[in-house]
Design an enzyme around this catalytic site. Structure first.
Site, PDB file in Angstrom:
ATOM      1  N   GLY A   1      44.461 -37.794 -90.245  1.00 11.55           N
ATOM      2  CA  GLY A   1      44.141 -38.288 -91.583  1.00 11.55           C
ATOM      3  C   GLY A   1      43.234 -39.487 -91.521  1.00 11.55           C
ATOM      4  CG  ASN A   2      40.658 -40.324 -94.334  1.00 11.08           C
ATOM      5  OD1 ASN A   2      40.897 -40.935 -95.361  1.00 11.08           O
ATOM      6  ND2 ASN A   2      40.324 -39.036 -94.332  1.00 11.08           N
ATOM      7  NE  ARG A   3      42.913 -48.466 -92.463  1.00  8.18           N
ATOM      8  CZ  ARG A   3      42.215 -49.573 -92.281  1.00  8.18           C
ATOM      9  NH1 ARG A   3      41.266 -49.593 -91.359  1.00  8.18           N
ATOM     10  NH2 ARG A   3      42.447 -50.649 -92.978  1.00  8.18           N
TER      11      ARG A   3
END
Ligand code: CTP
Length: 400
Positions: free
Chosen positions: A208-210
């Site tokens: 995932g990412n932020r």
């Protein structure tokens, strides 16, 4: 300074009780509110409640205080008219210019911005008659917020709930702040992606990412206030739905692509604010990947995800469709941004420098918006809504 004058129209639906909260918010934040209920709505909330909460007299029809010409004056004097809840019947009357009580007369004489917050059963909302009436009102410049999805009267659930009064209040605040005149995105359909995709590795893990989704949500909220029909495709934000937007959910890049391409078919603008994973695990393990004693983990093979922005830009579903991308960069921000704008083929690219306070999860942002025409608009550090408004200014200028 004189208080802004707001007319709160209330039509006959069970959600009328929620308009009491909207009224309270409007009065407490310094607005002079005149409540104009329909006769039918008084079955749900009585005139005494409206009068006590607004501190103003309340009437439903045009035959009281005739010497003051209320059917004309009420609309003329308003800085904003908000109808919450707006029933299917009220939307039909407003779309056709019928005027058989004080509220419908007020809608015909008002020259200020008008916000409708519909609430009804899903079948009534989806009926072509209602949808055509909504499209007519939007084309003329009214802000019609999409109803929320959830529990309706009785045991039913579906689309048709009145959005949270606090959210309707925020829409009113933004519309009032923009002042008189037809909103510049009236009659336009905008599609916005927000959040970050998650690419599953096994049932408990993902890549995932932020991205928090806050910039995409700010774009959705501001577009609603500027009169657009808004489709928000969100990925894993966990944020409450913004009032007035149609919210679709996607988990992975592949799901986001499908939802965005479908929504883009009749869109005037597509804004890709979502952080889409460039790669996904090549294989999905249906059972949890377990560690094995004395063995190093197997490397994770990745495959490329489709580039949604490049695809939307290359294959525009409509002539003149405007495509906006985002880019988060750490080095050579402008040069990389220019190259990316060309590579992706979009009309506008919002370039963020990724830093400590900025971008991920923050309420603020700072960016440069690059145009395919060579334009460069710097947006100073400030609320994400201010950046959103600059994006819409640049989009609206391209509609000409
Ligand atoms: N984007 C997309 N599909 C992808 C990846 C990105 O639609 N698979 C969109 C994002 O929503 C954003 C823009 O492309 O609007 C920029 O994404 P970014 O990842 O910064 O661009 P990349 O082309 O992946 O460049 P980089 O080499 O910096 O990763």
């Amino acid at each position: 300074m004189e208080k802004p004058k707001v007319v709160l129209g209330v039509s006959g639906g069970i959600a009328a009780y929620k308009a009491c909260e909207l009224l309270r918010r409007l009065t407490e934040s310094g607005h002079d509110v005149r409540v104009v209920p329909t006769e039918a709505s008084l079955n749900f909330v009585g005139a005494a409640t409206w009068s006590a909460l607004s501190g103003n007299p309340v009437s439903t029809e045009v035959w009281e205080s005739v010497h003051e010409v209320p059917h004309v004056r009420t609309g003329q004097a308003a800085d904003l008219v908000v109808v919450a809840p707006a029933t299917a019947d009220m939307l039909a009357k407003a779309a056709h210019g019928l005027a058989d009580d004080l509220l419908t007369n007020t809608l015909l004489t008002a020259r200020c911005p008008v916000v409708f917050a519909p609430a009804m059963h899903t079948e009534m909302w989806e009926h072509p008659a209602t949808q055509e009436n909504v499209a007519t009102l939007r084309r003329r410049g009214a802000v019609v917020v999409e109803p929320a999805v959830g529990r309706l009267t009785g045991a039913d659930t579906g689309k048709g709930r009145l959005p949270d009064p606090g959210e309707i209040f925020e829409v009113c605040r933004r519309v009032l702040a923009r002042g008189p005149g037809v909103p510049d995105l009236a009659g336009r359909h905008v599609v916005i992606s927000a959040g970050g995709t998650r690419e599953p590795l096994d049932p408990v893990r993902y890549l995932g990412n932020r991205s928090s989704g806050k910039q995409g949500y700010a774009l959705a909220r501001t577009a609603v206030a500027r009169g657009a029909r808004v489709t928000l495709v969100e990925a894993n934000t966990g944020l409450p739905d913004p009032a007035g937007a149609d919210v679709l959910r996607a988990g992975t890049a592949v799901q986001l692509r499908e939802a965005v391409l479908k929504a883009a078919e009749d869109a005037d603008v597509v804004v890709m604010a979502a952080a889409v994973a460039d790669f996904r695990p090549a294989a999905y393990a249906t059972g949890k990947i377990k560690k094995k004693d004395g063995q190093e983990p197997a490397p994770v093979a990745l495959v490329r995800n489709p580039d949604i922005l490049a695809e939307v830009a290359a294959d525009r579903a409509r002539p003149g469709q405007i495509v906006v991308g985002f880019a988060a960069e750490t080095d050579d921000v402008l040069a990389n941004g220019r190259a990316k704008l060309r590579r992706k083929g979009c009309d506008l690219l919002v370039v963020n420098e990724v830093g400590e306070r900025k971008t991920f999860g923050s309420e603020e942002n700072e960016a440069v918006v690059l145009g395919a025409d060579g334009g460069e608009t710097a947006v100073p550090y400030g609320p994400k809504e201010a950046l959103a408004d600059t994006v819409w200014d640049l989009v609206a200028a391209r509609f000409g």
